[in-house]
Design a protein around this motif. Sequence first.
Motif, PDB file in Angstrom:
ATOM      1  N   THR A 297       0.823  -1.208   0.000  1.00 50.63           N
ATOM      2  CA  THR A 297       0.000   0.000   0.000  1.00 50.63           C
ATOM      3  C   THR A 297       0.858   1.259   0.000  1.00 50.63           C
ATOM      4  OG1 THR A 297      -1.730  -1.188   1.215  1.00 50.63           O
ATOM      5  CG2 THR A 297      -1.872   1.218   1.180  1.00 50.63           C
ATOM      6  N   ALA A 298       1.753   1.376   0.971  1.00 47.98           N
ATOM      7  CA  ALA A 298       2.601   2.567   1.063  1.00 47.98           C
ATOM      8  C   ALA A 298       3.781   2.497   0.092  1.00 47.98           C
ATOM      9  CB  ALA A 298       3.107   2.738   2.491  1.00 47.98           C
ATOM     10  N   LYS A 299       4.091   1.291  -0.366  1.00 48.88           N
ATOM     11  CA  LYS A 299       5.185   1.075  -1.330  1.00 48.88           C
ATOM     12  C   LYS A 299       6.529   1.620  -0.835  1.00 48.88           C
ATOM     13  CE  LYS A 299       2.062   0.958  -5.296  1.00 48.88           C
ATOM     14  NZ  LYS A 299       1.943  -0.517  -5.220  1.00 48.88           N
ATOM     15  N   VAL A 300       6.808   1.376   0.433  1.00 48.54           N
ATOM     16  CA  VAL A 300       8.122   1.730   0.974  1.00 48.54           C
ATOM     17  C   VAL A 300       9.136   0.731   0.422  1.00 48.54           C
ATOM     18  CG1 VAL A 300       9.512   2.031   3.065  1.00 48.54           C
ATOM     19  CG2 VAL A 300       7.069   2.632   3.079  1.00 48.54           C
ATOM     20  N   SER A 301      10.280   1.239   0.002  1.00 50.65           N
ATOM     21  CA  SER A 301      11.320   0.360  -0.510  1.00 50.65           C
ATOM     22  C   SER A 301      11.704  -0.667   0.549  1.00 50.65           C
ATOM     23  CB  SER A 301      12.556   1.174  -0.904  1.00 50.65           C
ATOM     24  OG  SER A 301      13.657   0.329  -1.141  1.00 50.65           O
ATOM     25  N   ARG A 302      11.762  -1.924   0.157  1.00 53.48           N
ATOM     26  CA  ARG A 302      12.138  -2.977   1.109  1.00 53.48           C
ATOM     27  C   ARG A 302      13.550  -2.761   1.646  1.00 53.48           C
ATOM     28  NH1 ARG A 302       8.282  -4.762  -2.147  1.00 53.48           N
ATOM     29  NH2 ARG A 302       6.917  -6.483  -1.542  1.00 53.48           N
ATOM     30  N   ASP A 303      14.389  -2.095   0.868  1.00 52.58           N
ATOM     31  CA  ASP A 303      15.748  -1.816   1.320  1.00 52.58           C
ATOM     32  C   ASP A 303      15.776  -0.808   2.469  1.00 52.58           C
ATOM     33  OD1 ASP A 303      16.799  -3.547  -0.537  1.00 52.58           O
ATOM     34  OD2 ASP A 303      17.141  -1.989  -2.038  1.00 52.58           O
ATOM     35  N   LYS A 304      14.688  -0.043   2.616  1.00 55.68           N
ATOM     36  CA  LYS A 304      14.623   0.953   3.691  1.00 55.68           C
ATOM     37  C   LYS A 304      13.906   0.443   4.929  1.00 55.68           C
ATOM     38  CE  LYS A 304      14.856   5.300   1.099  1.00 55.68           C
ATOM     39  NZ  LYS A 304      14.229   6.641   0.960  1.00 55.68           N
ATOM     40  N   LEU A 305      13.205  -0.664   4.812  1.00 56.46           N
ATOM     41  CA  LEU A 305      12.388  -1.149   5.927  1.00 56.46           C
ATOM     42  C   LEU A 305      13.202  -1.948   6.936  1.00 56.46           C
ATOM     43  CD1 LEU A 305       9.086  -2.325   4.214  1.00 56.46           C
ATOM     44  CD2 LEU A 305       9.324  -0.459   5.851  1.00 56.46           C
ATOM     45  N   GLU A 306      12.951  -1.679   8.210  1.00 56.20           N
ATOM     46  CA  GLU A 306      13.439  -2.500   9.310  1.00 56.20           C
ATOM     47  C   GLU A 306      12.246  -2.886  10.170  1.00 56.20           C
ATOM     48  OE1 GLU A 306      17.881  -0.600  10.090  1.00 56.20           O
ATOM     49  OE2 GLU A 306      16.352  -0.493  11.649  1.00 56.20           O
ATOM     50  N   VAL A 307      12.272  -4.079  10.715  1.00 59.78           N
ATOM     51  CA  VAL A 307      11.263  -4.482  11.688  1.00 59.78           C
ATOM     52  C   VAL A 307      11.982  -4.792  12.989  1.00 59.78           C
ATOM     53  CG1 VAL A 307       9.468  -6.131  12.299  1.00 59.78           C
ATOM     54  CG2 VAL A 307       9.706  -5.381   9.922  1.00 59.78           C
ATOM     55  N   ALA A 308      11.683  -4.016  14.018  1.00 59.38           N
ATOM     56  CA  ALA A 308      12.320  -4.195  15.319  1.00 59.38           C
ATOM     57  C   ALA A 308      11.610  -5.307  16.082  1.00 59.38           C
ATOM     58  CB  ALA A 308      12.278  -2.897  16.114  1.00 59.38           C
ATOM     59  N   LEU A 309      12.386  -6.293  16.505  1.00 56.52           N
ATOM     60  CA  LEU A 309      11.866  -7.481  17.174  1.00 56.52           C
ATOM     61  C   LEU A 309      12.015  -7.356  18.692  1.00 56.52           C
ATOM     62  CD1 LEU A 309      13.742  -9.928  14.801  1.00 56.52           C
ATOM     63  CD2 LEU A 309      11.356  -9.223  14.594  1.00 56.52           C
ATOM     64  N   PRO A 310      11.104  -7.940  19.457  1.00 52.68           N
ATOM     65  CA  PRO A 310      11.192  -7.845  20.916  1.00 52.68           C
ATOM     66  C   PRO A 310      12.134  -8.876  21.517  1.00 52.68           C
ATOM     67  CG  PRO A 310       9.207  -9.025  20.319  1.00 52.68           C
ATOM     68  CD  PRO A 310       9.859  -8.608  19.018  1.00 52.68           C
ATOM     69  N   ALA A 311      12.886  -8.452  22.527  1.00 47.84           N
ATOM     70  CA  ALA A 311      13.692  -9.384  23.331  1.00 47.84           C
ATOM     71  C   ALA A 311      13.258  -9.226  24.788  1.00 47.84           C
ATOM     72  CB  ALA A 311      15.179  -9.105  23.165  1.00 47.84           C
ATOM     73  N   TYR A 312      11.966  -9.187  24.995  1.00 46.83           N
ATOM     74  CA  TYR A 312      11.407  -8.949  26.330  1.00 46.83           C
ATOM     75  C   TYR A 312      10.004  -9.527  26.381  1.00 46.83           C
ATOM     76  CZ  TYR A 312       8.344  -5.336  24.414  1.00 46.83           C
ATOM     77  OH  TYR A 312       7.380  -4.684  23.692  1.00 46.83           O
ATOM     78  N   GLY A 313       9.332  -9.318  27.488  1.00 43.31           N
ATOM     79  CA  GLY A 313       7.957  -9.761  27.633  1.00 43.31           C
ATOM     80  C   GLY A 313       7.261  -8.991  28.743  1.00 43.31           C
ATOM     81  N   TRP A 314       6.014  -9.393  29.009  1.00 41.27           N
ATOM     82  CA  TRP A 314       5.228  -8.801  30.091  1.00 41.27           C
ATOM     83  C   TRP A 314       4.741  -9.902  31.025  1.00 41.27           C
ATOM     84  CZ3 TRP A 314       5.962  -3.886  30.470  1.00 41.27           C
ATOM     85  CH2 TRP A 314       6.073  -3.077  29.338  1.00 41.27           C
ATOM     86  N   ASN A 315       4.767  -9.586  32.306  1.00 42.12           N
ATOM     87  CA  ASN A 315       4.275 -10.484  33.336  1.00 42.12           C
ATOM     88  C   ASN A 315       2.992  -9.881  33.898  1.00 42.12           C
ATOM     89  OD1 ASN A 315       3.735 -11.903  35.711  1.00 42.12           O
ATOM     90  ND2 ASN A 315       5.876 -12.030  36.343  1.00 42.12           N
ATOM     91  N   TRP A 316       1.856 -10.417  33.483  1.00 40.15           N
ATOM     92  CA  TRP A 316       0.557  -9.914  33.916  1.00 40.15           C
ATOM     93  C   TRP A 316       0.070 -10.653  35.160  1.00 40.15           C
ATOM     94  CZ3 TRP A 316       1.425 -10.362  28.585  1.00 40.15           C
ATOM     95  CH2 TRP A 316       1.178  -9.229  27.800  1.00 40.15           C
ATOM     96  N   THR A 317      -0.548  -9.927  36.075  1.00 45.64           N
ATOM     97  CA  THR A 317      -1.288 -10.541  37.171  1.00 45.64           C
ATOM     98  C   THR A 317      -2.720 -10.715  36.697  1.00 45.64           C
ATOM     99  OG1 THR A 317       0.121  -9.457  38.814  1.00 45.64           O
ATOM    100  CG2 THR A 317      -1.991 -10.333  39.574  1.00 45.64           C
TER     101      THR A 317
END
Length: 358
Positions: A247-267
Motif C-alpha cells: 500500500t505505502a510502497k516503501v522500498s524494502r531496502d529501507k524497511l526494518e522491523v524491530a523485534l522484541p527481546a522482552y515480555g510482560w508479566n501480567w497478574t
Amino acid sequence: MKIALTALLAAATLTLTGAAPAPAPASVTASVTAGSRGTTRTVSAWLPWWNIETGYQDARAHADQLHTVSPFWYATSSATAVNGETGAGNRRIIDGLHAKGIKVVPTVTESLDAPAMAALLGDRARRAAHVDALMAVAASRGYDGLDLDYERMTETEDAALRERVRTGYNALTTELCARLHALAKQCVITVMPRTRDTGLAFDYAHLGSVADRLRIMGYNLHNALQAPGPLSSLAWYEEFLTYATATAKVSRDKLEVALPAYGWNWTVGSTARATHVTTQEAEALRRAVGAPYTYDTASGTPHFTYTDDAGRRHEVWYQDARGTAAHLAVLTRFGVRAPGLWALGFEAPDLWPTLAER
C-alpha cells in the motif's frame, strides 16, 4: 500451584543454564548453524540508557552483526528543548562502538501530546527551531545521524487532530532529513505498525521517501495495560508488512522491523500495569517457578503461567530465539532483510545465531 517465589528466584540464574526451552524445528536449527559460519551486518539495535554498560558490552560482542546502534539518549520537551537522559553523549560508548565499525545513531523521543505537537509542527517558525535543536544534538558528538521516535503525539482518537500531526510530522521529517543528508548523516524514523486501527498518524509513503530507514516497532501487540497475550504475531506481521510494502510502497531496502527481546508479566484479573521482563529474566523466572515451556504456534510466541506467594495467578508472554526465527521468516517472505532489536542486553545468547541468518 502455589510456590515460595522469593526463595526460588534467589536461586535462579540469568545465564540460562539448565533445562532449555523446546528446541526450534530441525530446519531452523540447521539454517542457524549455517548462517553462523558467515555473518554480515544486518541488525540494528537500541541501547537503553538505564542498562547502558550491559548493552554496550553486548553490542561490542556482536559487532559483526550490528550495523547501527541507537542509544536511547534524548527526549524532546518543547520546540527548542531536546534533553539528554543520564549518560547521554558518553564518548567512551560512542568511540567504543565506532571502533567496532558500528554506526551510532541516537534516538530522540518526545513527551508532548497530540495537541501540543500539532501546534508545534504546524507553526513554520517553531518547527524550524525544533529542527535546529535536533541538528544541534546531531552535531554535538561524532554521531552518524538521528533516530526520531515520536510516539506520544499519535495518541488521539480525533481524526482532525491526527491529520494535523500527520501533516506537520511530514514537514518536520522532510526538513530534518534534508539537513542530516547535507552533512552525510543518516535520518532514521521509527514508527508504530500501520494496521486498520493503529499507526494512523504515520504517513509511511512520505516517511519512507525522505528517510534512510523506516523502523517499524514489531512489538506490543498486547501491551502492559491490556489483557495478557503475545507481544507480536505472525498474522500481525503479515498485516503491517503488507501495508508497508504494497500500500505505502516503501522500498524494502529501507524497511526494518524491530523485534522484541522482552515480555510482560501480567497478574491475571488485575488492572495494574504488567511488569516488564527481559527474555533472560522471563526464562529465569520460568525455571524458578517450575513452569513448562509452552510455545504458541499461532502467534510464534512462548508463554507460561504460575501462582505467586500471595496466591495470585500470573501469565507471562515473551519472545525468544524460536519465536524470532518464525517471525524472521515473515520478513523474508516480504523481502525485508533488516531486523532491529529492542533491546541490547535483554536477549538470550541464542538469539544471535538466529539473527545471523539475515
